[in-house]
Enzyme design. Structure first.
Site, PDB file in Angstrom:
ATOM      1  CG  HIS A 220      -1.905   0.983   1.408  1.00  0.00           C
ATOM      2  ND1 HIS A 220      -1.647   2.274   1.734  1.00  0.00           N
ATOM      3  CD2 HIS A 220      -3.240   0.894   1.253  1.00  0.00           C
ATOM      4  CE1 HIS A 220      -2.798   2.960   1.790  1.00  0.00           C
ATOM      5  NE2 HIS A 220      -3.774   2.136   1.495  1.00  0.00           N
TER       6      HIS A 220
ATOM      7  CG  ASP B  96       0.545  -2.237   6.186  1.00  0.00           C
ATOM      8  OD1 ASP B  96      -0.421  -2.351   6.948  1.00  0.00           O
ATOM      9  OD2 ASP B  96       0.500  -1.616   5.102  1.00  0.00           O
TER      10      ASP B  96
ATOM     11  CD  GLN C 148      -7.020  -4.296   4.356  1.00  0.00           C
ATOM     12  OE1 GLN C 148      -7.958  -4.914   4.841  1.00  0.00           O
ATOM     13  NE2 GLN C 148      -7.169  -3.081   3.846  1.00  0.00           N
TER      14      GLN C 148
ATOM     15  CE  LYS D 167      -7.266   0.110   6.444  1.00  0.00           C
ATOM     16  NZ  LYS D 167      -8.005   0.559   5.272  1.00  0.00           N
TER      17      LYS D 167
ATOM     18  CB  CYS E 250      -3.645   3.100  -1.635  1.00  0.00           C
ATOM     19  SG  CYS E 250      -4.726   4.462  -1.281  1.00  0.00           S
TER      20      CYS E 250
HETATM   21  N1  PLP Z   1      -1.801  -0.615   4.665  1.00  0.00           N
HETATM   22  C1  PLP Z   1      -2.746  -1.383   4.112  1.00  0.00           C
HETATM   23  C2  PLP Z   1      -2.402  -2.775   3.675  1.00  0.00           C
HETATM   24  C3  PLP Z   1      -4.035  -0.874   3.931  1.00  0.00           C
HETATM   25  O1  PLP Z   1      -4.966  -1.620   3.363  1.00  0.00           O
HETATM   26  C4  PLP Z   1      -4.313   0.457   4.339  1.00  0.00           C
HETATM   27  C5  PLP Z   1      -5.632   1.047   4.112  1.00  0.00           C
HETATM   28  O2  PLP Z   1      -6.390   0.628   3.282  1.00  0.00           O
HETATM   29  C6  PLP Z   1      -3.290   1.184   4.935  1.00  0.00           C
HETATM   30  C7  PLP Z   1      -2.040   0.622   5.076  1.00  0.00           C
HETATM   31  C8  PLP Z   1      -3.513   2.580   5.411  1.00  0.00           C
HETATM   32  O3  PLP Z   1      -4.426   2.576   6.466  1.00  0.00           O
HETATM   33  P1  PLP Z   1      -4.912   3.979   7.078  1.00  0.00           P
HETATM   34  O4  PLP Z   1      -5.543   4.720   5.950  1.00  0.00           O
HETATM   35  O5  PLP Z   1      -5.887   3.579   8.136  1.00  0.00           O
HETATM   36  O6  PLP Z   1      -3.724   4.649   7.593  1.00  0.00           O
END
Ligand code: PLP
Length: 406
Positions: free
Chosen positions: A124, A201, A204, A227, A364
């Site tokens: 992401h 990270d 998900q 989430k 993203c």
């Molecule tokens: N990393 C992953 C794998 C994500 O799916 C997301 C959001 O969709 C993020 C990071 C970023 O999350 P946030 O927007 O809550 O900071």
């Protein structure tokens, strides 16, 4: 599907929003990878704070402040309990993005020319841009481990990139664009064998499956409350205590200090050293309620429910003409697809007319989409309250999309 049915009866009634109509049809919310809906228990915990004990924390010697402080600190404990972390290892941030930026600014800025950061091609932007920018500032280098056409990590390539020059390895536990599950435990072992730190990270994964910091064996884990049934504006950075102690704060100001003179500052204990200024108190309290809610159901039950839904959806979508599903066989509850040559935004707009909420676009992960030769995909993502009937509606609505664009 006994587990699924019992889960459904337990949960759907708790989510007021799931009772609403969109474009005259009952809402089918299949955009959970973007954000989840919130149960009444979370909404009420936030209201209760504002109605009964709203005050700033840590510094007031009055009843309301004591109550607010206790509730805020209880949320730290709940988040630690969720992933089996120790006291002081849970830092509240704004979201996963801020957790990763904290690391990039704090550890990333200590890198030197010649140092390397290893990421995967499926990250992401939140786990790519901070490292890319830090590498530019420090003249270190980012290397990307390849993924195959299904979005699965090529472990051999990954292993070949991790060397004595690697200082940081950062990877998604579950990728948001294709739902691939990375072997982060094995990746952490490889990173550690070369003396590098492992950042996961988990935006998900933590919301959808049991995750244990000690079992993963990584140094840092980032995730977001919104989430996982909690409010927006609050997230977590878990860090191994020995690493957090070595790190420099990312933000300076009130609350993160122990002692200040005109010349010097002594920083606070963990985790407050990294929580500068008035934090998101109501957010932490709502997040605590979300963790309670998920733990009561059990993340293993959540996971098996989503796996059952995903198997069903893959089978159902395979029956639909012109629907091309991306991603690996073994995946989390995320299904990315396209329908013929229809632009993903057009498909999502027609699904919206049917009351079905999905995401469409690059998710993203622009470099990944470019590598795959895709302008984007439609993405359906599931959570504990979704049903087989909603998947049936999605499949039927795709039939309509196909006819409109025939
Ligand atoms: N990393 C992953 C794998 C994500 O799916 C997301 C959001 O969709 C993020 C990071 C970023 O999350 P946030 O927007 O809550 O900071």
């Amino acid at each position: 599907m006994a587990t699924t049915l019992s889960l459904l009866t337990k949960t759907r009634k708790d989510f007021p929003i799931l009772g609403r109509n969109v474009n005259g049809k009952p809402l089918a919310y299949l955009d959970n990878a973007a954000t989840s809906q919130k149960p009444r228990q979370v909404i009420e915990a936030i209201s209760a704070y504002y109605e009964n004990y709203n005050a700033n924390i840590h510094r007031g010697i009055h009843r309301l402040s004591e109550e607010a402080t206790a509730a805020y600190e209880e949320a730290h404990k709940k988040a630690a309990g969720l992933i089996g972390a120790r006291e002081g290892e849970i830092i509240f941030t704004k979201n996963t993005t801020e957790s990763l930026n904290l690391l990039a600014y704090s550890i990333g800025l200590t890198l030197r020319p010649g140092d390397e950061i290893v990421l995967t091609e499926a990250e992401h932007h939140s786990n790519l841009v901070p490292w890319q920018q830090v590498a530019k500032i420090t003249q270190s280098q980012v290397k990307f481990a390849q993924v195959n056409e299904k979005g699965e990590l090529d472990m051999e390539h990954f292993q070949s990139l991790v060397t004595r020059n690697t200082r940081i390895v950062a990877a998604a536990h579950v990728t948001n664009a294709f739902g691939a599950i990375n072997p982060v435990k094995e990746m952490a072992e490889i990173a550690h064998s070369e003396g590098a730190l492992m950042v996961v990270d988990a935006a998900q994964s933590v919301p959808h499956m049991p995750v244990s910091a000690s079992q993963l064996g990584c140094d840092f884990i980032a995730f977001s409350s919104h989430k996982m049934l909690g409010p927006t504006g609050i997230g977590v950075l878990y860090g191994r205590k020995s690493e957090l102690e070595k790190m420099h704060p990312f933000l300076y100001g009130g609350d993160m200090i122990k002692e200040v003179s005109y010349e010097e500052t002594k920083f606070n204990e963990l985790p407050w050293k990294f929580e500068a200024g008035t934090p998101n108190i109501s957010g932490a309290i709502g997040f605590g309620a979300a963790i309670d809610y998920l733990c009561k159901i059990g993340l293993d039950s959540v996971q098996s429910h989503e796996q059952a839904l995903t198997r069903h959806a893959l089978k159902r979508l395979a029956e639909e003409k012109d629907v091309l599903v991306y991603g690996p066989e073994k995946r989390a509850g995320i299904i990315s697809f396209n329908i013929g040559n229809v632009h993903p935004h057009d498909a999502a707009a027609i699904l919206d007319m049917e009351g079905i909420a999905v995401r469409a676009g690059h998710h993203c992960a622009m470099p990944l989409m470019k590598k795959m030769g895709l302008q984007g995909t439609v993405r359906a993502s599931f959570y504990l309250y979704n049903t087989k009937a909603e998947i049936g509606r999605l499949a039927e609505a795709l039939e309509k999309v196909r006819k409109v664009f025939k």
